[in-house]
Design a protein around this motif. Structure first.
Motif, PDB file in Angstrom:
ATOM      1  N   PRO A   1       0.781  -1.196   0.115  1.00 12.70           N
ATOM      2  CA  PRO A   1      -0.023   0.154  -0.144  1.00 12.70           C
ATOM      3  C   PRO A   1       0.861   1.332   0.010  1.00 12.70           C
ATOM      4  N   VAL A   2       0.401   2.320  -0.571  1.00 11.49           N
ATOM      5  CA  VAL A   2       1.094   3.521  -0.844  1.00 11.49           C
ATOM      6  C   VAL A   2       0.623   4.553  -0.075  1.00 11.49           C
ATOM      7  N   ASP A   3       1.205   5.827   0.208  1.00  9.87           N
ATOM      8  CA  ASP A   3       0.627   6.970   1.057  1.00  9.87           C
ATOM      9  C   ASP A   3      -0.217   7.682   0.402  1.00  9.87           C
ATOM     10  N   VAL A   4       0.168   7.901  -1.164  1.00 11.20           N
ATOM     11  CA  VAL A   4      -0.814   8.693  -2.025  1.00 11.20           C
ATOM     12  C   VAL A   4      -1.039   7.890  -3.250  1.00 11.20           C
ATOM     13  N   ALA A   5      -2.287   7.735  -3.648  1.00 11.24           N
ATOM     14  CA  ALA A   5      -2.759   6.958  -4.947  1.00 11.24           C
ATOM     15  C   ALA A   5      -3.357   7.992  -5.753  1.00 11.24           C
ATOM     16  N   ALA A   6      -2.980   8.304  -7.048  1.00  9.29           N
ATOM     17  CA  ALA A   6      -3.452   9.273  -7.928  1.00  9.29           C
ATOM     18  C   ALA A   6      -3.939   8.768  -9.352  1.00  9.29           C
ATOM     19  N   CYS A   7      -5.165   9.547  -9.897  1.00  6.04           N
ATOM     20  CA  CYS A   7      -5.527   9.270 -10.987  1.00  6.04           C
ATOM     21  C   CYS A   7      -5.928  10.506 -11.418  1.00  6.04           C
ATOM     22  N   VAL A   8      -5.053  11.365 -12.100  1.00  3.23           N
ATOM     23  CA  VAL A   8      -5.238  12.844 -12.600  1.00  3.23           C
ATOM     24  C   VAL A   8      -5.896  13.020 -13.722  1.00  3.23           C
ATOM     25  N   GLY A   9      -6.923  13.120 -13.990  1.00  2.00           N
ATOM     26  CA  GLY A   9      -7.544  13.368 -15.566  1.00  2.00           C
ATOM     27  C   GLY A   9      -7.844  12.180 -16.258  1.00  2.00           C
ATOM     28  N   ALA A  10      -8.118  10.951 -15.559  1.00  2.00           N
ATOM     29  CA  ALA A  10      -8.437   9.542 -16.481  1.00  2.00           C
ATOM     30  C   ALA A  10      -9.267   8.904 -15.589  1.00  2.00           C
TER      31      ALA A  10
ATOM     32  N   LEU B   1      -4.271   1.963  -1.481  1.00  2.00           N
ATOM     33  CA  LEU B   1      -3.760   2.937  -0.387  1.00  2.00           C
ATOM     34  C   LEU B   1      -3.851   2.450   0.977  1.00  2.00           C
ATOM     35  N   ARG B   2      -2.686   2.943   1.477  1.00  2.00           N
ATOM     36  CA  ARG B   2      -2.621   2.593   3.029  1.00  2.00           C
ATOM     37  C   ARG B   2      -3.768   3.058   3.771  1.00  2.00           C
ATOM     38  N   PRO B   3      -4.274   2.927   5.038  1.00  2.00           N
ATOM     39  CA  PRO B   3      -5.095   3.548   5.766  1.00  2.00           C
ATOM     40  C   PRO B   3      -5.041   4.868   5.853  1.00  2.00           C
ATOM     41  N   GLY B   4      -5.668   5.931   5.906  1.00  2.00           N
ATOM     42  CA  GLY B   4      -5.376   7.414   6.127  1.00  2.00           C
ATOM     43  C   GLY B   4      -4.497   7.882   5.161  1.00  2.00           C
TER      44      GLY B   4
END
Length: 248
Positions: free
Chosen positions: A103-112, A130-133
Motif C-alpha cells: 500500500p502507498v501513501d498517495v494514490a493518484a488518477c489525475v484526469g483519467a 492505498l494505506r489506511p489514512g
C-alpha cells in the motif's frame, strides 16, 4: 495495448497532459505537505511529470502506470533528466488493473477517471492500493457554468450534461462516497488555454511535416474546429481541478 497515435501527435512535447501548468502542479505538491520517502502510485501517469518533479522537489518515491508506450518512454527519460530515476519507475500497462505490491501513501488518477467508469469507480481503484489514512488524488472536470443547451455540452466533450457535475456537486459526490476533501488546486482559464493552444501548434507542425499521412485529414479537421470550440465552450463552461481525499 497502447493509445492511438493521434494522442502522441496532439500532446507533442507537452510534459503535463492536462490543464495544469508547472506552477499549479508544484502548488499541489506543496499543499499536500509531502515528506521525503512518501510513496506515490500514479495511475495514467502520462509523461511522468507529477512523479518526477515531486521526486526532485520533495524526495518522494513511486510508480507510474500508463497504457501509452510513448508516454512511458518519455516519463523514464524525464526521470533520468531530473536525476530521480532511482526514486521513481514507470510501467507500461493497464492502470485500471494495476495493484502495487505494498500500500502507498498517495494514490493518484489525475484526469483519467474513465479507468473506473467515473469518479466513484476510480476511487475504488485508488483505495485498493492505498494505506489506511492515505491520500487519493483525483483530477476531474466540472461545470463552471451550467450549459444552456446540448450544443454546449458536446462542445465540452460530453455526451450529456450529467457526464460532469458542478463544483458543489462534485464535492458532494466525494462525501457521498465516504471521502473527506482535504485539499484542491483548480485550473483556470489561462491554464486551459495553455493546454489547448499547445495542441494546435503541435497539430499544425505535424500536418506541415506529414501532409500525406493517413491521419492528416482527421487532424486537419480537428485543428480547424478545435480553437473555436475551445473559446466558445470549453474555457467558459468547463472547469478542471485536482482534489485530495482521505477516506472517512
Amino acid at each position: 495495448m497502447d493509445l492511438p497515435r493521434s494522442f502522441v501527435i496532439r500532446e507533442g512535447d507537452l510534459r503535463i497532459l492536462n490543464p495544469f501548468d508547472a506552477g499549479k502542479l508544484a502548488t499541489l505538491g506543496r499543499a499536500l505537505k509531502l515528506r521525503p520517502g512518501t510513496s506515490i502510485l500514479d495511475l495514467c501517469s502520462g509523461k511522468g511529470e507529477l512523479l518526477c518533479t515531486w521526486a526532485r522537489d520533495h524526495a518522494v518515491v513511486g510508480t507510474g502506470v500508463d497504457i501509452s508506450t510513448a508516454f512511458t518512454e518519455a516519463a523514464r527519460a524525464r526521470a533520468v533528466e531530473l536525476g530521480v530515476a532511482e526514486r521513481v519507475r514507470f510501467v507500461h500497462g493497464d492502470a485500471a488493473s494495476y495493484v502495487p505490491d505494498e500500500p502507498v501513501d498517495v494514490a493518484a488518477c489525475v484526469g483519467a477517471t474513465w479507468i473506473g467508469g467515473g469518479v466513484a469507480g476510480t476511487l475504488e481503484i485508488l483505495q485498493r492500493g492505498l494505506r489506511p489514512g492515505g491520500i487519493a488524488l483525483v483530477g476531474e472536470p466540472y461545470w463552471r457554468i451550467d450549459p444552456p443547451d446540448q450544443t454546449t455540452v458536446e462542445g465540452c466533450h460530453a455526451a450529456t450534461r450529467e457526464d460532469f457535475r458542478d463544483l458543489p456537486g462534485l464535492v458532494r459526490l466525494f462525501g457521498d462516497q465516504g471521502w473527506d476533501l482535504v485539499e484542491m488546486v483548480l485550473a483556470d482559464q489561462d491554464s486551459w488555454d495553455r493546454y489547448a493552444a499547445a495542441h494546435w501548434l503541435n497539430l499544425r507542425r505535424w500536418l506541415d511535416a506529414n501532409p500525406g499521412d493517413p491521419l492528416a485529414g482527421e487532424l486537419r479537421q480537428e485543428l480547424t474546429e478545435d480553437p473555436l470550440r475551445h473559446v466558445r465552450y470549453e474555457r467558459e463552461y468547463l472547469g478542471w481541478g485536482v482534489f485530495a481525499l482521505i477516506r472517512r
